[in-house]
Enzyme design. Structure first.
Site, PDB file in Angstrom:
ATOM      1  N   LYS A  60      14.727   2.921  -2.500  1.00  0.00           N
ATOM      2  CA  LYS A  60      16.391   3.251  -2.226  1.00  0.00           C
ATOM      3  C   LYS A  60      16.078   4.549  -1.208  1.00  0.00           C
ATOM      4  O   LYS A  60      17.072   4.016  -0.282  1.00  0.00           O
ATOM      5  CB  LYS A  60      17.267   3.849  -3.382  1.00  0.00           C
TER       6      LYS A  60
ATOM      7  N   GLU B  89       4.413   4.445  -2.056  1.00  0.00           N
ATOM      8  CA  GLU B  89       3.506   3.521  -2.221  1.00  0.00           C
ATOM      9  C   GLU B  89       4.218   2.523  -1.322  1.00  0.00           C
ATOM     10  O   GLU B  89       3.842   1.166  -0.527  1.00  0.00           O
ATOM     11  CB  GLU B  89       3.107   2.654  -3.046  1.00  0.00           C
TER      12      GLU B  89
ATOM     13  N   GLY C 202      15.927   2.248 -11.549  1.00  0.00           N
ATOM     14  CA  GLY C 202      15.040   0.910 -11.105  1.00  0.00           C
ATOM     15  C   GLY C 202      14.529  -0.167 -12.186  1.00  0.00           C
ATOM     16  O   GLY C 202      14.508  -1.707 -11.973  1.00  0.00           O
ATOM     17  N   ARG C 203      14.695   0.649 -13.709  1.00  0.00           N
ATOM     18  CA  ARG C 203      14.190  -0.119 -14.458  1.00  0.00           C
ATOM     19  C   ARG C 203      14.937  -1.237 -15.058  1.00  0.00           C
ATOM     20  O   ARG C 203      15.010  -1.923 -15.662  1.00  0.00           O
ATOM     21  CB  ARG C 203      13.320   0.377 -15.575  1.00  0.00           C
TER      22      ARG C 203
ATOM     23  N   GLU D 238       8.787   4.048 -19.723  1.00  0.00           N
ATOM     24  CA  GLU D 238       9.645   5.058 -19.149  1.00  0.00           C
ATOM     25  C   GLU D 238      10.959   5.722 -19.340  1.00  0.00           C
ATOM     26  O   GLU D 238      11.398   6.392 -19.104  1.00  0.00           O
ATOM     27  CB  GLU D 238       9.438   3.947 -17.038  1.00  0.00           C
TER      28      GLU D 238
ATOM     29  N   HIS E 207      -6.276 -16.415 -29.005  1.00  0.00           N
ATOM     30  CA  HIS E 207      -8.161 -16.292 -28.657  1.00  0.00           C
ATOM     31  C   HIS E 207      -8.245 -15.113 -27.883  1.00  0.00           C
ATOM     32  O   HIS E 207      -9.627 -15.004 -27.294  1.00  0.00           O
ATOM     33  CB  HIS E 207      -7.815 -17.849 -27.973  1.00  0.00           C
TER      34      HIS E 207
ATOM     35  N   LYS F 244       2.278  11.791  -8.316  1.00  0.00           N
ATOM     36  CA  LYS F 244       2.910  11.456  -7.473  1.00  0.00           C
ATOM     37  C   LYS F 244       2.510  12.698  -6.058  1.00  0.00           C
ATOM     38  O   LYS F 244       1.903  12.458  -5.151  1.00  0.00           O
ATOM     39  CB  LYS F 244       3.838  10.762  -6.889  1.00  0.00           C
TER      40      LYS F 244
END
Length: 546
Positions: free
Chosen positions: A211, A217, A271-272, A357, A388, A508
């Site tokens: 954005k 990152e 964002g999520r 979050e 399993h 961050k």
């Protein structure tokens, strides 16, 4: 902005009633609840927006559901829901509206805020996305050397990565163009390297999803991808091979991306909650604008259900209240999400961010530390893989872990017989978790007496069984919206802000500070002794390879 109207849920009459209910439920079992009520499954299965949700194998009865609905009423969950859909600034710590629901509103449904129709803005971006994606899909948008685009690399992190990646896997059967999608998020360059090493820069387009166009990152990886494209094809090729999902026009232009290849979104989209915005550009490239519209329709189906359906039959409301029930009254700390669909293998990771979050908060909206448990830890794997692996703990361990078991009625592959076995496993696990295999049954089967304790399954392990007809763009949209509003319901009960994420900021900021000390040994180390020692160790190693 503090919200001084927050209601402490523990102060409500419903909370106190639920505390009594919890004592009663701890003294009974799911087996006993079924034995006492033959119509339980029929009465506790709810339908909406193409989703069936069976709550009958949970540690609840009608009285618990009544008190949970009273808790929602007394904490004004539905008032807060209406405020969100109305466009009020319910993200109070950031003083923002929360309008991901506007991303899927039909063009014919205006939402006017401050004299401006935000739905019109949404559809302007969708039209721009559609035009671009059709150009790529039909071979009109070409690489710098004139070759057709065959691969798209989405560079993002968090919500700008998890949603598109999950959707690409989930909707592989709906892909309608000869394009493959790849996803890069980790700042470990091995992530990007593993992707681009298999690709041809002449036929690759890179989406940079940030954005602000400053996310550390994402922009680090975008820079490496740019070097890969420019190194192979020249600087001028950047304009043919990069697009941006961002609102930072100047930074995008400086990177070398044309304005026509920039797709915006808004500060009222977290964002999520953004996979149905321009962040879903890679999804639209794969399934086309019509497929994307179907996915948006699925989201909207659940939005309407959440707004219009009686609370007693309201799927996301009831699901969110179940999380509150287990977390605050029965002591569960996690929720397992087990999709019996390999194509949904990334759904648990996507829901981890959406849930944790959003509701991993320690203060309420008025800034006061909460005195009760909030967001659960979310985890999971597709069935039958997990059977399993960790299902041993689910069946015979000591933890209370409510599960979401998700199945599809229509086969997801051409191997139809396998689907029968897949659904048999889904149903068997739901039954085995609830009813177990008690000691007398084990003994009656002829097992030696000394082995009976090891082979006993106590049951009484709760699960919610979801069925959808098939995995399509529309049903995926409905499933994700169900979980979005489930998260909303939890946060509204707890009086927390489910739409900020300050918890990601500190690490961050500290990483930026530490990064300089790793490469410049003249910088004095003033951190704690453990961190200082680790930096020294890294510096010593770095001298050998830098």
């Amino acid at each position: 902005m503090r919200d001084d109207a927050v209601i402490n849920p523990r102060s409500t009459k419903a909370w106190k009633a639920l505390e009594k209910d919890a004592k009663r439920m701890k003294a009974t079992t799911i087996q006993e609840l079924f034995a006492a009520d033959p119509a339980r499954a029929e009465r506790m299965t709810f339908e909406g927006a193409g989703i069936s949700m069976d709550l009958s194998k949970n540690l609840i009865d009608d009285e618990v559901i009544t008190h949970l609905l009273e808790l929602a009423e007394q904490t004004k969950v539905l008032d807060r829901r209406d405020a969100m859909f109305r466009g009020d600034a319910i993200n109070n710590s950031e003083e923002r509206r929360v309008l991901h629901v506007a991303l899927r509103m039909p063009r014919s449904t205006p939402l006017v805020l401050d004299g401006h129709d935000v739905v019109a803005d949404v559809h302007e971006v969708l039209d721009h996305m559609g035009s671009f994606c059709e150009d790529v899909r039909e071979g009109r948008w070409l690489g710098a050397t004139g070759k057709r685009i065959t691969d798209v690399v989405n560079v993002g992190i968090g919500g700008s990565y998890l949603g598109p990646e999950m959707a690409a896997l989930a909707l592989r059967r709906a892909v309608s163009a000869p394009i493959d999608a790849h996803f890069v998020a980790n700042v470990d360059a091995a992530d990007l390297e593993a992707v681009v090493s298999k690709l041809d820069p002449e036929t690759t387009v890179v989406i940079v999803a940030s954005k602000t166009f400053t996310t550390l990152e994402t922009m680090t990886n975008a820079g490496l991808a740019r070097d890969w494209i420019a190194g192979a094809l020249g600087e001028a090729a950047v304009a043919n091979h990069f697009v941006a999902v961002s609102t930072n026009h100047e930074a995008v232009k400086e990177f070398g991306i044309s304005e026509n290849a920039m797709f915006g979104f808004w500060d009222w989209v977290g964002g999520r909650y953004s996979m149905d915005s321009a962040i879903g550009l890679s999804t639209m490239m794969l399934i086309g604008k019509d497929g994307f519209a179907e996915m948006l329709a699925g989201f909207h189906d659940v939005d309407q259900h959440f707004c219009d359906t009686d609370p007693k039959k309201n799927l996301p409301l009831l699901l969110g209240l179940m999380r509150v029930w287990y977390g605050n009254f029965l002591g569960a700390e996690t929720v397992g999400v087990m999709p019996y669909s390999n194509d949904l293998k990334r759904l648990p990771a996507y829901l981890q961010q959406l849930q944790m979050e959003s509701n991993g908060k320690r203060v309420s909206r008025d800034g006061v530390a909460v005195e009760y448990s909030t967001g659960p830890i979310v985890w999971g794997e597709p069935g039958t893989d997990g059977q399993h692996s960790f299902y041993q703990l689910l069946h015979q361990g000591t933890k209370l872990i409510p599960l979401d078991l998700i199945g599809f009625l229509t086969p997801l592959s051409g191997y139809r017989e396998s689907h029968d076995l897949l659904i048999a496993n889904l149903l068997a696990q739901s039954q085995a978790l609830a009813f177990g295999r008690l000691a007398d049954e084990v003994a009656a089967s002829g097992v030696e007496e000394w082995q009976v304790p090891f082979r006993t399954f106590p049951g009484n392990r709760p699960s919610t069984l979801f069925f959808l007809d098939e995995l399509t763009p529309r049903s995926l949209g409905s499933l994700i919206a169900l979980y979005e509003h489930d998260v909303f319901t939890q946060g509204a009960v707890w009086g927390i802000d489910s739409f900020d994420q300050w918890g990601v900021e500190l690490g961050k900021a500290m990483a930026t500070s530490i990064a300089g000390t790793l490469t410049d040994e003249t910088v004095a180390l003033t951190y704690d002794s453990s961190t200082n020692s680790a930096i020294e160790r890294y510096r010593n190693s770095r001298r050998r390879w830098a």
